[in-house]
Design a protein around this motif. Structure first.
Motif, PDB file in Angstrom:
ATOM      1  N   PRO A 100      28.470  32.660 -20.942  1.00 62.31           N
ATOM      2  CA  PRO A 100      27.428  32.923 -21.946  1.00 62.31           C
ATOM      3  C   PRO A 100      26.413  31.787 -22.035  1.00 62.31           C
ATOM      4  N   LEU A 101      25.663  31.591 -20.956  1.00 57.92           N
ATOM      5  CA  LEU A 101      24.640  30.542 -20.932  1.00 57.92           C
ATOM      6  C   LEU A 101      23.298  31.134 -21.325  1.00 57.92           C
ATOM      7  N   ARG A 102      22.627  30.469 -22.246  1.00 51.42           N
ATOM      8  CA  ARG A 102      21.287  30.918 -22.642  1.00 51.42           C
ATOM      9  C   ARG A 102      20.312  30.707 -21.489  1.00 51.42           C
ATOM     10  N   ALA A 103      19.314  31.562 -21.418  1.00 48.96           N
ATOM     11  CA  ALA A 103      18.310  31.475 -20.361  1.00 48.96           C
ATOM     12  C   ALA A 103      17.623  30.115 -20.361  1.00 48.96           C
ATOM     13  N   GLU A 104      17.400  29.552 -21.556  1.00 51.26           N
ATOM     14  CA  GLU A 104      16.746  28.247 -21.653  1.00 51.26           C
ATOM     15  C   GLU A 104      17.586  27.158 -20.997  1.00 51.26           C
ATOM     16  N   VAL A 105      18.891  27.248 -21.182  1.00 54.13           N
ATOM     17  CA  VAL A 105      19.799  26.260 -20.600  1.00 54.13           C
ATOM     18  C   VAL A 105      19.797  26.404 -19.080  1.00 54.13           C
ATOM     19  N   GLU A 163      18.148  24.193 -13.889  1.00 57.52           N
ATOM     20  CA  GLU A 163      17.522  24.385 -12.583  1.00 57.52           C
ATOM     21  C   GLU A 163      16.403  23.382 -12.362  1.00 57.52           C
ATOM     22  N   ILE A 164      15.567  23.181 -13.378  1.00 59.56           N
ATOM     23  CA  ILE A 164      14.449  22.237 -13.269  1.00 59.56           C
ATOM     24  C   ILE A 164      14.958  20.811 -13.036  1.00 59.56           C
ATOM     25  N   LEU A 165      16.005  20.428 -13.757  1.00 58.15           N
ATOM     26  CA  LEU A 165      16.517  19.063 -13.688  1.00 58.15           C
ATOM     27  C   LEU A 165      17.556  18.857 -12.596  1.00 58.15           C
ATOM     28  N   GLY A 166      17.960  19.935 -11.937  1.00 62.44           N
ATOM     29  CA  GLY A 166      18.968  19.822 -10.889  1.00 62.44           C
ATOM     30  C   GLY A 166      20.357  19.536 -11.427  1.00 62.44           C
ATOM     31  N   LEU A 167      20.648  20.037 -12.615  1.00 59.13           N
ATOM     32  CA  LEU A 167      21.959  19.829 -13.240  1.00 59.13           C
ATOM     33  C   LEU A 167      22.820  21.072 -13.110  1.00 59.13           C
TER      34      LEU A 167
END
Length: 84
Positions: free
Chosen positions: A24-29, A34-38
């Motif tokens: 249950p990961l929010r789209a924002e997370v 993805e942007i930060l490579g985490l």
């Protein structure tokens, strides 16, 4: 989550199969990771419960969690298997 699952699996002598699509990961997370490579599986998740429940009791446990305010988003994200 990944570290917790690894520790629990090691202590129980099992392997864990995780259904990442069920998380249950929010789209924002997801987007920020993805942007930060985490990898969101290795980020802190304070206030999150991870539990192992026998397969024949999983649906009942999930229903019980859904009856609480804190457990409304509870879901099954994987299962334990024989090590290997």
């Amino acid at each position: 989550l990944a570290s917790t699952l690894n520790e629990l699996a090691d202590a129980a002598g099992v392997s864990v199969e995780l259904d990442e699509a069920a998380l249950p990961l929010r789209a924002e997370v997801k987007g920020m990771c993805e942007i930060l490579g985490l990898d969101p599986l290795y980020l802190a998740n304070e206030g999150t419960l991870v539990t192992f429940v026998p397969p024949d009791q999983a649906e009942a446990a999930l229903a019980a969690m859904h009856r609480t305010e804190a457990g409304h988003g509870a879901c099954i994200i994987g299962g334990a298997t024989e090590p290997g």
